[in-house]
Design a protein around this motif. Structure first.
Motif, PDB file in Angstrom:
ATOM      1  N   GLU A  90       3.203   3.797   4.660  1.00  0.00           N
ATOM      2  CA  GLU A  90       2.154   2.793   4.793  1.00  0.00           C
ATOM      3  C   GLU A  90       0.973   3.408   5.519  1.00  0.00           C
ATOM      4  O   GLU A  90       1.135   4.074   6.548  1.00  0.00           O
ATOM      5  CB  GLU A  90       2.629   1.566   5.572  1.00  0.00           C
ATOM      6  CG  GLU A  90       1.523   0.499   5.675  1.00  0.00           C
ATOM      7  CD  GLU A  90       1.866  -0.658   6.604  1.00  0.00           C
ATOM      8  OE1 GLU A  90       2.189  -1.729   6.092  1.00  0.00           O
ATOM      9  OE2 GLU A  90       1.816  -0.459   7.834  1.00  0.00           O
ATOM     10  N   GLU A 126       1.827   2.338   0.339  1.00  0.00           N
ATOM     11  CA  GLU A 126       1.207   1.012   0.377  1.00  0.00           C
ATOM     12  C   GLU A 126       0.188   1.000   1.504  1.00  0.00           C
ATOM     13  O   GLU A 126       0.185   1.897   2.352  1.00  0.00           O
ATOM     14  CB  GLU A 126       2.263  -0.078   0.567  1.00  0.00           C
ATOM     15  CG  GLU A 126       3.107   0.078   1.810  1.00  0.00           C
ATOM     16  CD  GLU A 126       4.232  -0.944   1.888  1.00  0.00           C
ATOM     17  OE1 GLU A 126       4.685  -1.184   3.032  1.00  0.00           O
ATOM     18  OE2 GLU A 126       4.652  -1.483   0.861  1.00  0.00           O
ATOM     19  N   GLY A 127      -0.682  -0.005   1.522  1.00  0.00           N
ATOM     20  CA  GLY A 127      -1.716   0.023   2.556  1.00  0.00           C
ATOM     21  C   GLY A 127      -2.308  -1.324   2.883  1.00  0.00           C
ATOM     22  O   GLY A 127      -2.057  -2.322   2.205  1.00  0.00           O
ATOM     23  N   GLN A 140      -4.838   4.269  -0.457  1.00  0.00           N
ATOM     24  CA  GLN A 140      -3.476   4.614  -0.887  1.00  0.00           C
ATOM     25  C   GLN A 140      -3.483   5.891  -1.729  1.00  0.00           C
ATOM     26  O   GLN A 140      -2.647   6.781  -1.539  1.00  0.00           O
ATOM     27  CB  GLN A 140      -2.875   3.454  -1.703  1.00  0.00           C
ATOM     28  CG  GLN A 140      -2.546   2.231  -0.883  1.00  0.00           C
ATOM     29  CD  GLN A 140      -2.085   1.069  -1.748  1.00  0.00           C
ATOM     30  OE1 GLN A 140      -2.117  -0.070  -1.322  1.00  0.00           O
ATOM     31  NE2 GLN A 140      -1.682   1.328  -2.968  1.00  0.00           N
TER      32      GLN A 140
END
Length: 393
Positions: free
Chosen positions: A141, A96-97, A111
């Protein structure tokens, strides 16, 4: 792998309090930044931080940090990080980002590039071209802030505010982490009466009971990193044993939660039962106008309605005026009130001794603190653990 860098994420305004908690756990290499507290510790700190931190949002394992203004820089520097030392070959590792004020503003592209870089790194170690991702979860992340990329793995799973005792909530619940912060910022001590006259589903009184008996907030829940083969199971066993050893189950408390809604009080009692503190908190259906106490000293900590809807604002303003009148009768008590109204002090009838800017979800609020006289000092009669130290922030 001996020591690791961990990040305890924090709601805006609570970073210093989270840092105090981290230090109270015995970790001294602490750096405080907006929204996060970074500290260096051994692997067992992943277990202890998740179990004990009351005011942090979650605990992340920091894998690396570097400048990345191009996709090539992001790919190559991500690939160079020691992913195979952290992630087993059968792990599930989604990415995720987020991106703030960075050249690489497309989160979905970032991502995808990080995912590809991690896979390439894993290929070199495990000598395989495809990863089934059916094992333990390692959620990665990529966070970009002003072209600085920080790569982390979430160790918590569900956010740390999810203690496990609140299956359902009232209409506008206060997060458990923020409720704990309000209590810690008040310097409440377990030998002092604590009252919440707007208790709703009981979050403030329940968190106070957990603090009062030194019960670790994560004692009755699970964490995603408990399934990681990279953390010895003995670390988790010892950390959970510590939570039981340090709990002060015999400590008596005087905690009261009142509200005008009988249905929501039923929910509060149910939540207290799930938390195992139902015998420590007295819930009562009572309007704020009838709040009284025979105790000379005590603390009121509350989160009264904000009146976000236009039609509710006048009613809330009337309530704030009433609070000022009612609380003034308890002239030796201290009051700690979370409110979003910019004219709260005027409506309440007097300026706060101190106030602190916080956020309740997306709502900007102030924590108004009215200090009463100090009660006489009492000798300590029961165990002293790091959770009971005074936190001055």
């Amino acid at each position: 792998m001996t020591n690791v860098d961990l990040i305890a994420t924090a709601t805006f305004g609570l970073e210093a309090l989270v840092a105090q908690e981290v230090k109270a756990l015995g970790y001294e290499k602490v750096t405080v930044e907006n929204g996060k507290v970074t500290f260096n510790a051994d692997l067992s700190a992943i277990c202890r931080a998740n179990l004990w931190l009351r005011t942090a949002d979650r605990v992340r394992l920091k894998v690396g940090e570097f400048k990345a203004a191009t996709f090539d820089e992001l790919f190559e520097q991500t690939k160079a990080l020691p992913w195979p030392e952290l992630i087993p070959g059968n792990a599930e590792f989604p990415v995720e980002g987020k991106s703030v004020k960075s050249t690489l503003f497309s989160v979905s592209d970032c991502q995808a590039i990080v995912k590809k870089a991690v896979v390439e790194s894993m290929k070199q170690k495990y000598k395989q071209q495809w990863f089934p991702e059916q094992g333990p979860l390692y959620k990665i992340e990529v966070a970009l802030l002003k072209d600085i990329a920080t790569l982390t793995i979430d160790t918590s799973g569900a956010g740390l505010h999810k203690r496990g005792y609140r299956g359902m909530a009232s209409q506008a619940p206060l997060k458990e982490t923020l409720a704990a912060a309000l209590i810690l910022l008040s310097h409440w001590q377990p030998d002092t009466v604590l009252m919440d006259p707007f208790c709703g589903s009981g979050t403030i009184p329940i968190e106070a009971a957990l603090i009062g008996q030194n019960i670790a907030p994560g004692m009755n829940r699970e964490f995603v990193s408990e399934n990681w083969p990279t953390i010895p199971r003995e670390f988790w066993r010892q950390a959970r044993k510590e939570t039981h050893d340090l709990a002060c189950y015999n400590r008596s408390l005087s905690i009261i939660g009142t509200d005008i809604d009988n249905d929501v009080l039923k929910l509060a009692r149910q939540n207290a039962g799930e938390a195992g503190v139902d015998e420590l908190v007295h819930f009562q259906c009572l309007p704020v106008a009838q709040v009284r106490s025979s105790k000379k000293y005590g603390k009121i900590i509350c989160n009264p309605p904000y009146g976000e809807r236009l039609g509710e604002l006048r009613e809330v303003e009337r309530l704030y005026r009433e609070m000022g009148q009612v609380f003034s009768r308890l002239d030796t008590w201290s009051f700690y009130i979370l409110a979003a109204h910019p004219q709260f002090e005027k409506l309440y009838g007097r300026p706060a001794t101190k106030k602190r800017k916080l956020y309740n979800g997306n709502i900007k609020v102030d924590y108004y603190q009215y200090f009463g006289p100090r009660p006489p000092r009492k000798a300590s009669v029961d165990g002293f653990s790091y959770e009971n130290r005074s936190i001055g922030v």
